[in-house]
Design a protein around this motif. Structure first.
Motif, PDB file in Angstrom:
ATOM      1  N   LYS A 541       0.816  -1.218   0.000  1.00  0.00           N
ATOM      2  CA  LYS A 541       0.000   0.000   0.000  1.00  0.00           C
ATOM      3  C   LYS A 541       0.854   1.275   0.000  1.00  0.00           C
ATOM      4  CE  LYS A 541      -4.527  -1.351   1.774  1.00  0.00           C
ATOM      5  NZ  LYS A 541      -5.421  -1.237   2.965  1.00  0.00           N
ATOM      6  N   THR A 567       1.669   5.373   8.918  1.00  0.00           N
ATOM      7  CA  THR A 567       1.225   6.381   9.870  1.00  0.00           C
ATOM      8  C   THR A 567       1.966   7.699   9.710  1.00  0.00           C
ATOM      9  OG1 THR A 567       0.744   6.847  12.161  1.00  0.00           O
ATOM     10  CG2 THR A 567       2.738   5.609  11.746  1.00  0.00           C
ATOM     11  N   LEU A 575       6.357   9.244  13.711  1.00  0.00           N
ATOM     12  CA  LEU A 575       5.924   8.544  14.918  1.00  0.00           C
ATOM     13  C   LEU A 575       7.118   8.243  15.823  1.00  0.00           C
ATOM     14  CD1 LEU A 575       3.557   7.003  16.304  1.00  0.00           C
ATOM     15  CD2 LEU A 575       4.283   4.986  15.030  1.00  0.00           C
ATOM     16  N   ASN A 835      -1.235   7.223  28.506  1.00  0.00           N
ATOM     17  CA  ASN A 835       0.036   6.506  28.436  1.00  0.00           C
ATOM     18  C   ASN A 835       1.187   7.426  28.013  1.00  0.00           C
ATOM     19  OD1 ASN A 835       1.726   4.167  28.435  1.00  0.00           O
ATOM     20  ND2 ASN A 835       1.576   4.150  26.196  1.00  0.00           N
TER      21      ASN A 835
ATOM     22  N   ARG B  28      -8.969   2.155   6.976  1.00  0.00           N
ATOM     23  CA  ARG B  28      -8.241   3.025   7.888  1.00  0.00           C
ATOM     24  C   ARG B  28      -8.909   2.954   9.256  1.00  0.00           C
ATOM     25  NH1 ARG B  28      -3.303   5.304   6.482  1.00  0.00           N
ATOM     26  NH2 ARG B  28      -2.743   4.700   8.583  1.00  0.00           N
ATOM     27  N   PHE B  54      -4.081  -0.995  21.970  1.00  0.00           N
ATOM     28  CA  PHE B  54      -2.791  -1.241  22.629  1.00  0.00           C
ATOM     29  C   PHE B  54      -1.929  -2.212  21.828  1.00  0.00           C
ATOM     30  CE2 PHE B  54      -0.321  -3.581  25.977  1.00  0.00           C
ATOM     31  CZ  PHE B  54       0.503  -2.519  26.340  1.00  0.00           C
ATOM     32  N   GLN B  59       4.258  -1.489  23.594  1.00  0.00           N
ATOM     33  CA  GLN B  59       3.623  -0.966  24.807  1.00  0.00           C
ATOM     34  C   GLN B  59       3.081   0.452  24.597  1.00  0.00           C
ATOM     35  OE1 GLN B  59       4.077  -2.578  28.435  1.00  0.00           O
ATOM     36  NE2 GLN B  59       3.838  -4.246  26.974  1.00  0.00           N
ATOM     37  N   THR B  60       2.566   0.713  23.414  1.00  0.00           N
ATOM     38  CA  THR B  60       1.966   2.029  23.152  1.00  0.00           C
ATOM     39  C   THR B  60       0.581   1.831  22.556  1.00  0.00           C
ATOM     40  OG1 THR B  60       2.981   2.039  20.982  1.00  0.00           O
ATOM     41  CG2 THR B  60       4.129   3.268  22.687  1.00  0.00           C
ATOM     42  N   PHE B  61      -0.192   2.913  22.555  1.00  0.00           N
ATOM     43  CA  PHE B  61      -1.563   2.836  22.052  1.00  0.00           C
ATOM     44  C   PHE B  61      -1.616   3.386  20.630  1.00  0.00           C
ATOM     45  CE2 PHE B  61      -1.797   2.394  26.529  1.00  0.00           C
ATOM     46  CZ  PHE B  61      -2.890   1.582  26.772  1.00  0.00           C
ATOM     47  N   VAL B  62      -1.404   2.529  19.671  1.00  0.00           N
ATOM     48  CA  VAL B  62      -1.220   3.009  18.300  1.00  0.00           C
ATOM     49  C   VAL B  62      -1.893   2.154  17.230  1.00  0.00           C
ATOM     50  CG1 VAL B  62       0.994   4.172  18.709  1.00  0.00           C
ATOM     51  CG2 VAL B  62       0.972   1.737  18.172  1.00  0.00           C
ATOM     52  N   ARG B  65      -3.647   3.357  14.144  1.00  0.00           N
ATOM     53  CA  ARG B  65      -2.940   4.116  13.110  1.00  0.00           C
ATOM     54  C   ARG B  65      -2.161   3.223  12.155  1.00  0.00           C
ATOM     55  NH1 ARG B  65       0.138   7.938  17.141  1.00  0.00           N
ATOM     56  NH2 ARG B  65      -1.357   7.860  18.840  1.00  0.00           N
ATOM     57  N   VAL B  67      -1.587   0.230   9.053  1.00  0.00           N
ATOM     58  CA  VAL B  67      -2.115  -0.003   7.703  1.00  0.00           C
ATOM     59  C   VAL B  67      -2.919  -1.310   7.716  1.00  0.00           C
ATOM     60  CG1 VAL B  67      -1.516  -0.492   5.297  1.00  0.00           C
ATOM     61  CG2 VAL B  67      -0.267   1.266   6.565  1.00  0.00           C
ATOM     62  N   VAL B  68      -4.112  -1.255   7.148  1.00  0.00           N
ATOM     63  CA  VAL B  68      -4.999  -2.413   7.107  1.00  0.00           C
ATOM     64  C   VAL B  68      -4.764  -3.192   5.815  1.00  0.00           C
ATOM     65  CG1 VAL B  68      -7.452  -3.062   6.928  1.00  0.00           C
ATOM     66  CG2 VAL B  68      -6.734  -1.264   8.532  1.00  0.00           C
ATOM     67  N   ALA B  78      -1.416  -3.834  10.631  1.00  0.00           N
ATOM     68  CA  ALA B  78      -0.004  -3.923  11.031  1.00  0.00           C
ATOM     69  C   ALA B  78       0.308  -2.766  11.961  1.00  0.00           C
ATOM     70  CB  ALA B  78       0.884  -3.862   9.798  1.00  0.00           C
ATOM     71  N   PRO B  80       1.977   0.260  13.530  1.00  0.00           N
ATOM     72  CA  PRO B  80       2.861   1.225  12.865  1.00  0.00           C
ATOM     73  C   PRO B  80       4.248   1.294  13.494  1.00  0.00           C
ATOM     74  CG  PRO B  80       1.259   2.379  14.238  1.00  0.00           C
ATOM     75  CD  PRO B  80       0.878   0.924  14.261  1.00  0.00           C
ATOM     76  N   ILE B  81       4.415   0.708  14.685  1.00  0.00           N
ATOM     77  CA  ILE B  81       5.731   0.844  15.330  1.00  0.00           C
ATOM     78  C   ILE B  81       6.699  -0.227  14.830  1.00  0.00           C
ATOM     79  CG2 ILE B  81       6.992   0.882  17.506  1.00  0.00           C
ATOM     80  CD1 ILE B  81       5.318   3.153  17.924  1.00  0.00           C
ATOM     81  N   LYS B  83       5.552  -3.152  13.186  1.00  0.00           N
ATOM     82  CA  LYS B  83       4.937  -3.835  12.040  1.00  0.00           C
ATOM     83  C   LYS B  83       4.413  -5.257  12.279  1.00  0.00           C
ATOM     84  CE  LYS B  83       6.171  -0.336   9.317  1.00  0.00           C
ATOM     85  NZ  LYS B  83       5.657   0.909   9.500  1.00  0.00           N
ATOM     86  N   SER B  85       1.545  -7.949  12.728  1.00  0.00           N
ATOM     87  CA  SER B  85       0.169  -7.886  12.245  1.00  0.00           C
ATOM     88  C   SER B  85      -0.802  -8.556  13.225  1.00  0.00           C
ATOM     89  CB  SER B  85       0.066  -8.599  10.896  1.00  0.00           C
ATOM     90  OG  SER B  85       0.656  -7.785   9.914  1.00  0.00           O
TER      91      SER B  85
END
Ligand code: SRM
Ligand SMILES: Cc1cc2nc3c(=O)[nH]c(=O)nc-3n(C[C@H](O)[C@H](O)[C@H](O)COP(=O)(O)OP(=O)(O)OC[C@H]3O[C@@H](n4cnc5c(N)ncnc54)[C@H](O)[C@@H]3O)c2cc1C
Ligand code: SF4
Ligand code: FES
Lengths: 865, 118
Positions: A541, A567, A575, A835, B28, B54, B59-62, B65, B67-68, B78, B80-81, B83, B85
């Protein structure tokens, strides 16, 4: 043979001496022999053939030939920086300069040669050099810089002289070549070939003086070179008189280093060289000589390939074998200042009955001469040799024909103009090559050996074949052929050579780019429907989004495009580890006004951001929440700042030095050019990030040679470097074109960048791309400079389109309330992420570490501790 | 428009309103606060999915955000930090069988996306 271990002394750890050690180790000689090597130079063996690459960005370490840990093996000793001083053949021992004494059972002289310096007065002035070792080149470079040299001259217009001239050019000197003979490279090419070569070299700005004898090097009162005095050698030579120069390199031929052998009383050739028999043995059966110091089969061999063959012979003899040396092929293909020059076989046509077909084009300055022998019984006339100047693409094929490994075409003109239908000269005939055809002459590797490595040995790429057969590890000239052969063999053995993007597309990035272009596909879903399967993923993508951004001009977050972006691109920010983002405004060329600095300071203070100067000459603001991003940008856009695209696979920065405007050494306005280039290519989406720099002189404070493209000012204009890389696997950039003006820099860059964008793999930086590009730098030059694909007009038009369409993504975002509304931490609440916790350190915020904040796993369950 | 419910919970849940369905972009995610929990809500065509936001690896809330896309037959997102899935239907990590994230029921009512608050 058991019992006592024996000792072998090798004098010289040059290219050939070291090859001998490698073969001996490979064949297990150290089980019986202690091998002691004396290495006169302060560094162990390196690739002398590639010496000039030191001026094109390589380092001495890059050239090293000794594998790590090689000399740590049992049975091997090396004395670095120590030379054999005397040989006592009666006592069978050597003594080194530093007084090390070693008794030997056998001894090998691999002492190479020294450059010949003609006995002209003033030859020992400061600023006179030779061109043979890493130390020589380092001395040339530092003298040129320290003494502020402007003009350099090379005495000698042979192969090495022209290489030295190229080196002086790349140091930014006005360069002269002074040759005593009436033409350049008299030993290898004929008069018309020389004329074509001369025209091409003069085009590059090198002044050539032929038929000119140097009679004196003129010195200043402090003993430095200040000029050369000529005496005309023939009526068509330069007028006798003075040429003011600051630096002189002597490259008037080489002489074998036979002083040690002479002092030891070994038999010498009439004009120097240590006489050896077909086993490479000197007049003393316990002493061998190999490489450039040896006079074998009645002559000296000034190339590395015959030296390697001698090394193999001596290794075999020492191990009790009976291999012999019967002479070698002196064919050469070179690239002199970017000009192809090749000569092979009976190039001058001295065989009785030989005739030559020639092609001499004064417009393109291409000269080809192919010598054919009298017709054989079959009616076919064999190729005997030839000379190629300006275009050596036929070299490999002609070489194979001259060795009888490939049939001569019926229509002889095809020797000069290859038949179109047969495909490219290097691939078309590969199947027709006999198994015995010698592919790599440096390492004596045949087609059959390479095929076996692929078919039986499991090698699937050139690197594998290099490791397993050594093919291509010498001069590198055969690499294109080796790579063709590998592909040919893989295809023949039914291995499919695939480079799919991911499970959703059975195409490479390059193929997808062509599909998108040719079929005018404008969306991911259309592409997926027509050519893919599944739903896409985080690999395809963003890759397709990047290509669509290059090809079209839509805002990258509108419509379906929004769902494709990573992102970083989705929020137009980077990020960080705690889920917050960083903001990097563009600072073109690193130039920033006090007002902009103050504005950045205010924004950072007002939003509580951590600020840091990046490695890319700009300022990064960290710790912004998604919902803060548009507000931060509103403020930045107000003071005229724009997106720095630190989040995108796009142009990052064009670093600059202060250049001529301030610096006492600067020769051009490097800052202005850096800004111009950064503004031109900003926002250009590419397979990976693109970094650049412009330096105001050869001191290179902007580090342009470590960038995807780099420009360095010269007195005459700019040198353009491409495909450098810092980061994970640093690689020096290579010179694409020298001394070009600003317009040409931009033209070449437009073409280069578009060619890269179209053909590179996903996440492939330019350096890796070039390493994989078939035909390498030569081919890149042909595409970008000579327009051999006929695509340059299209590349330039595509880039002009990009420049015209560019708009700042952040400006477009904050101007549109609907787009602004996407920047929310929670769609249904104004709360912030519990967090995300900051700790103050050195007066600025930083994200808390795990032990400094509530357990995120508990937070995930909706419990606040 | 189909109305989708995933993981209907045993006890009748309270439904928390998130945003208008039309607001979501197919492929998205967005993040909603549902009873103190961060929930990542994704739209794929006309289907809805809700998982914890989460990411256990960073250990982050992302996760919202990311990619689907798909892997084989699995719809996934996936992180974003780093990757990894996660299956959109089950919350199972497709790269590490020992890891998974909670999933939540989601539906559309009166054009509004709602997530079940357990
Ligand atoms: C901010 C900065 C470090 C700093 O505090 O100075 C930085 C930060 C990051 N770098 Fe870098 N690099 C930064 C200068 C560099 C440089 C120096 C330079 O550009 O002169 C290099 C070496 C030069 C080069 O790339 O050739 C560099 C080589 C890398 C690499 C290795 C690239 C490679 O080809 O090997 C990565 C990883 C990658 O891209 O795959 C990387 C990746 C990253 C990422 C994007 C990693 C990530 O995904 O989180 C970092 C996030 C940036 C951000 O803002 O959140 N960064 N990074 C520098 C931003 C420069 C700018 O103004 O845009
Ligand atoms: C700029 C340049 C470009 C070239 N390009 C090509 C090319 O394209 N193709 C090609 O085939 N060839 C090329 N050559 C030639 C090639 O480099 C030589 O043929 C090759 O290096 C010869 O190897 P050698 O071991 O005989 O000599 P060298 O590599 O010169 O090694 C001899 C070593 O022995 C050391 N030594 C000398 N005396 C003693 C002593 N008494 N004790 C200890 N050590 C001693 C020397 O210091 C030296 O390090 C080029 C050479 C140069 C300089
Ligand atoms: S590179 Fe730039 S700053 Fe460095 S010495 Fe040259 S002109 Fe001056
Ligand atoms: S021919 Fe020189 S490396 Fe192969």
């Amino acid at each position: 043979m058991s019992g006592r271990r024996r000792t072998l002394v090798v004098a010289g750890n040059g290219m050939v001496g070291h090859r001998l050690l490698e073969i001996l180790v490979e064949r297990g000689a150290t089980a019986e022999w202690d091998i002691v090597t004396f290495c006169e130079e302060p560094r162990v063996a390196y690739d002398r053939v590639a010496l000039s690459s030191l001026f094109a960005g390589a380092t001495a370490e890059d050239l090293e030939l000794v594998a790590p840990g090689f000399f740590d093996q049992v049975g091997l000793t090396v004395h670095v920086g120590d030379a054999v001083a005397t040989v006592d053949r009666e006592q069978h021992n050597v003594v080194s300069q530093r007084g090390v004494r070693v008794d030997y059972d056998a001894m090998v002289l691999a002492t190479g040669s020294v450059p010949f310096v003609p006995p002209v007065p003033g030859r020992d002035a400061r600023g006179c050099f030779v061109y043979r070792t890493v130390d020589d080149l380092e001395a040339i470079r530092s003298y040129a810089i320290e003494a502020g040299c402007r003009v350099g001259a090379v005495v000698g217009g042979g192969l090495l002289g022209l290489e030295a001239a190229n080196a002086l050019k790349s140091l930014g000197l006005e360069t002269h070549v002074v040759e005593f003979a009436p033409r350049l490279m008299p030993a290898q090419i004929d008069e018309r070939g020389s004329a074509a070569l001369r025209l091409r070299i003069e085009e590059l700005g090198v002044v050539v003086h032929t038929a000119t004898a140097t009679s004196e090097i003129v010195r200043s009162s402090d003993g430095r070179v200040k000029g050369m005095r000529f005496a005309a050698a023939s009526p068509d030579g330069a007028t006798p008189g003075d040429l003011p120069v600051d630096l002189v390199v002597f490259s008037a031929g080489i002489r074998p280093r036979d002083d040690l052998a002479r002092a030891a009383g070994l038999t010498m050739g009439e004009r120097g060289g240590i006489v050896v028999d077909e086993a490479c043995r000197t007049s003393d059966p316990a002493v061998y000589a190999i490489g450039e110091c040896a006079l074998a089969v009645g002559r000296l061999w000034g190339l590395v390939a015959p030296g390697y063959q001698m090394a193999a012979v001596v290794a075999d003899q020492i191990l009790g074998g009976d291999r012999t040396f019967a002479g070698a092929d002196l064919s050469t293909k070179l690239k002199l200042m970017g000009v192809d020059v090749a000569s092979f076989g009976d190039s001058f046509g001295t065989t009785p009955g030989a005739e030559a077909i020639t092609f001499d084009d004064p417009v393109t300055k291409v000269y080809k001469r192919v010598v054919v022998g009298p017709a054989a019984i079959t009616g076919v006339r064999p190729v005997l040799g030839g000379i190629l100047v300006g275009d050596a693409t036929m070299y490999e094929t002609l070489m194979q024909m001259s060795r009888g490994a490939m049939p001569t075409p019926e229509r002889l003109e095809e020797l000069i103009f290859p038949a179109r239908s047969a495909g490219s000269a290097s691939t078309g005939g590969i199947g027709a090559l006999a198994g015995s055809a010698l592919i790599c002459s440096c390492n004596t590797v045949t087609k059959a050996q390479i095929c076996a490595a692929v078919a039986g040995g499991g090698c699937t790429d050139v690197a594998g074949v290099k490791a397993c057969t050594r093919a291509g590890t010498g001069c590198g000239g055969c690499v294109p052929l080796v790579s063709d052969l590998v592909r040919f063999e893989l295809v023949a053995s039914g291995v499919e050579v695939r480079n799919d993007l991911c499970e959703h597309f059975a195409f490479s990035r390059q193929e997808l780019f062509d599909i998108l272009r040719a079929q005018r596909i404008a969306s991911f879903s259309e592409l997926l429907l027509a050519h893919g399967r599944g739903r896409g993923c985080e690999v395809c993508k963003p890759a397709v989004a990047s290509m669509l951004a290059t090809l079209g001009d839509a805002y990258i977050l509108d419509g379906e495009q929004a769902s494709l972006q990573d992102t970083n691109d989705h929020f137009l920010a980077n990020l960080q580890r705690d889920g917050t983002y960083s903001v990097v405004p563009r600072v073109p060329g690193g130039e920033i006004t006090p007002d902009q600095l103050i504005a950045i300071g205010h924004v950072a203070k007002d939003f509580g951001l951590y600020t840091k100067i990046t490695g890319g000459q700009r300022i990064d603001l960290f710790g912004a929440r998604v919902d803060q991003l548009p507000h931060i940008w509103q403020r930045l856009v107000e003071v005229g700042m724009e997106s720095g695209h630190a989040y995108g696979k796009a142009l990052r920065t064009v670093k600059s030095c202060v250049g001529r405007n301030w610096c006492r050494f600067g020769v051009q306005d490097s800052t202005a050019l850096a800004i111009e280039l950064e503004l031109r290519y900003r926002g250009l989406r590419s397979p990976h990030k693109v970094k650049a720099a412009v330096s105001g002189c050869s001191r290179e404070c902007a580090e342009a040679q470590s960038k995807d493209f780099g420009v360095i000012a010269t007195e005459q204009g700019w040198n353009l470097y491409v495909c450098g890389n810092g980061g994970l696997k640093p690689q020096h950039a290579v010179l694409l074109a020298g001394d070009i003006d600003r317009e040409t820099v931009i033209r070449y860059l437009d073409r280069f960048l578009m060619f890269y964008i179209r053909t590179a793999d996903r996440l492939e930086r330019t350096a890796t791309w070039l390493n994989k590009l078939e035909g390498g730098l030569d081919y890149l030059r042909r595409v970008v400079i000579d327009d051999c694909l006929g695509l340059c007009a299209e590349f330039e038009a595509d880039m002009a389109g990009h420049v015209a369409r560019y708009r700042c993504e952040w400006k477009e975002t904050i101007e549109d309330p609907e787009r602004m509304a996407r920047f929310r931490t929670f769609v249904n609440s104004d709360e912030t992420d519990a967090n995300v916790v900051f700790i103050s350190e050195r007066g600025q915020p930083r994200p808390a570490y795990a032990d400094e904040k509530p357990d995120p796993a508990l937070l995930a369950l909706g419990r606040t501790p | 428009m189909t109305i989708t419910e995933t993981h209907a919970h045993a006890l009748a849940p309270t439904w928390v309103e998130v945003c208008p369905f039309d607001w979501l972009i197919s492929g998205r995610g967005v993040c909603a606060l549902v009873g103190g929990r961060q929930v990542a809500v994704f739209r794929v065509d006309d289907e809805l999915f809700a998982l914890s936001n989460f990411d256990p690896f960073s250990q982050t809330f992302v996760l919202s955000r990311g990619v689907v896309g798909s892997r084989g037959d699995h719809l996934k997102v996936a992180s974003p930090i780093f990757k990894q899935s996660f299956d959109l239907r089950t919350g199972a990590c497709l790269d590490d069988a020992t890891v998974s994230v909670p999933t939540y029921a989601a539906r559309v009512a009166d054009g509004q996306v709602q997530v079940a608050c357990p």
